[in-house]
Design a protein around this motif. Structure first.
Motif, PDB file in Angstrom:
ATOM      1  N   GLU A 205       0.823  -1.200   0.000  1.00  0.00           N
ATOM      2  CA  GLU A 205       0.000   0.000   0.000  1.00  0.00           C
ATOM      3  C   GLU A 205       0.866   1.263   0.000  1.00  0.00           C
ATOM      4  OE1 GLU A 205      -2.357  -0.025   3.539  1.00  0.00           O
ATOM      5  OE2 GLU A 205      -0.697   0.512   4.849  1.00  0.00           O
ATOM      6  N   GLU A 209      -2.770   5.582   1.217  1.00  0.00           N
ATOM      7  CA  GLU A 209      -3.819   4.575   1.379  1.00  0.00           C
ATOM      8  C   GLU A 209      -3.915   4.069   2.814  1.00  0.00           C
ATOM      9  OE1 GLU A 209      -3.785   2.497  -3.025  1.00  0.00           O
ATOM     10  OE2 GLU A 209      -2.180   2.036  -1.605  1.00  0.00           O
ATOM     11  N   ASP A 212      -6.932   5.319   5.314  1.00  0.00           N
ATOM     12  CA  ASP A 212      -8.257   4.725   5.123  1.00  0.00           C
ATOM     13  C   ASP A 212      -8.349   3.376   5.812  1.00  0.00           C
ATOM     14  OD1 ASP A 212     -10.927   4.771   3.812  1.00  0.00           O
ATOM     15  OD2 ASP A 212     -10.125   3.009   2.774  1.00  0.00           O
ATOM     16  N   ARG A 213      -7.290   2.551   5.671  1.00  0.00           N
ATOM     17  CA  ARG A 213      -7.278   1.260   6.351  1.00  0.00           C
ATOM     18  C   ARG A 213      -7.334   1.440   7.866  1.00  0.00           C
ATOM     19  NH1 ARG A 213      -3.055  -1.101   8.577  1.00  0.00           N
ATOM     20  NH2 ARG A 213      -1.511   0.030   7.290  1.00  0.00           N
TER      21      ARG A 213
END
Length: 235
Positions: A205, A209, A212-213
Motif C-alpha cells: 500500500e 492509502e 483509510d485502512r
C-alpha cells in the motif's frame, strides 16, 4: 422518450404438476437456522469490563454469507443409511421422483473425500437469470448439517435452463439419517460474469492509502458490529 430498464430478476420454474407439491426456493435471509435465531447478539454471561460479550450474530461478514441469494430445499423426505465408515450410502424415499442417485467413484478419483462415494441430490427447479448472469451453487453457508455436504459449482443459468442437480458426499456418522422435506440442500448466489474479469493490483500500500485502512479498523473496534453499515455510511 426514455425507456424504463427492465428489472433484473432470477426465475425459478418447476413443472406444472410439481407446483404446490415441492417446496419453493426461499430467500436465504428468511431461512435462518434455529440456533442462529436463538443466539443473543451479546452473551450476558460473558459481558464484562474485559469482554464485550459479542457473538457471531454481530458479525456482518458471517451474516451476509448466510443471507446471500436463495435456498433450494429437498423436494421430499429422504432416508439415508450410512455404513462402513461412510464408504456405503443407501437412500430411499416414498416420493414419485428420483431424489438421490450416484456418481461413479472414478469421476473424482483422488479427491480429499475419498473413500466416501459421490452421490447426487435431484432438484426439480430450473433456474433462469438475465443475459450475462450465472449462479454459484454451494452448501448452505454457515449451516453445517452433519449429514451431507454438496460440491460447489457455477452454472451459466442465462443459457443452461435445464434442471441442475447437486453432487454431494455423505459426511454423517454410520446409521440412519432422516432428511426431511424442505431441508436446505443448496444455496444459490447469482452474479454478473463480467465481475470475474476484474484485474488485480497486487502491491504494497501507498502512504496515502494507509489512513483509510486505519480509519476502518479503528471504527470496527470502537463500536459493536461496525463493519459494513458504517463503512457505507461514510462513503
Amino acid at each position: 422518450m426514455f425507456l424504463t430498464p427492465k428489472p433484473r430478476s432470477i426465475r425459478f420454474l418447476c413443472r406444472p404438476e410439481d407446483d404446490g407439491v415441492i417446496p419453493p426456493p426461499v430467500p436465504a435471509k428468511t431461512f435462518m437456522p434455529d440456533w442462529f435465531r436463538k443466539l443473543p447478539a451479546v452473551d450476558p454471561e460473558k459481558l464484562s469490563t474485559g469482554d464485550n460479550g459479542l457473538t457471531v450474530k454481530r458479525c456482518m461478514p458471517f451474516l451476509d454469507a448466510m443471507t446471500a441469494g436463495w435456498i433450494i430445499r429437498l423436494p421430499a423426505t429422504v432416508r439415508m443409511e450410512i455404513s462402513d465408515g461412510g464408504k456405503k450410502v443407501d437412500t430411499a424415499w416414498d416420493f414419485d421422483r428420483t431424489l438421490v442417485s450416484n456418481h461413479g467413484a472414478h469421476q473424482v478419483a483422488g479427491n480429499p473425500r475419498a473413500p466416501l462415494p459421490p452421490c447426487k441430490f435431484h432438484n426439480y427447479w430450473s433456474i433462469r437469470t438475465p443475459p450475462g448472469w450465472s449462479c454459484l451453487f454451494v452448501q448452505p453457508l454457515n449451516r453445517p448439517n452433519g449429514i451431507f455436504e454438496i460440491v460447489s459449482g457455477v452454472v451459466d443459468t442465462d443459457s443452461y435452463t435445464a434442471e441442475i442437480h447437486f453432487p454431494f458426499f455423505a459426511t454423517g456418522t454410520d446409521g440412519l439419517h432422516i432428511i426431511e422435506k424442505g431441508a436446505p440442500i443448496a444455496q444459490v448466489i447469482s452474479f454478473e460474469r463480467k465481475a470475474l474479469e476484474l484485474s488485480a493490483d497486487i502491491r504494497a500500500e501507498r502512504e496515502d492509502e494507509k489512513p483509510d485502512r486505519t480509519r476502518v479498523f479503528r471504527n470496527t473496534i470502537s463500536t459493536d458490529g461496525w463493519y459494513r453499515r458504517s463503512a457505507r455510511a461514510q462513503r
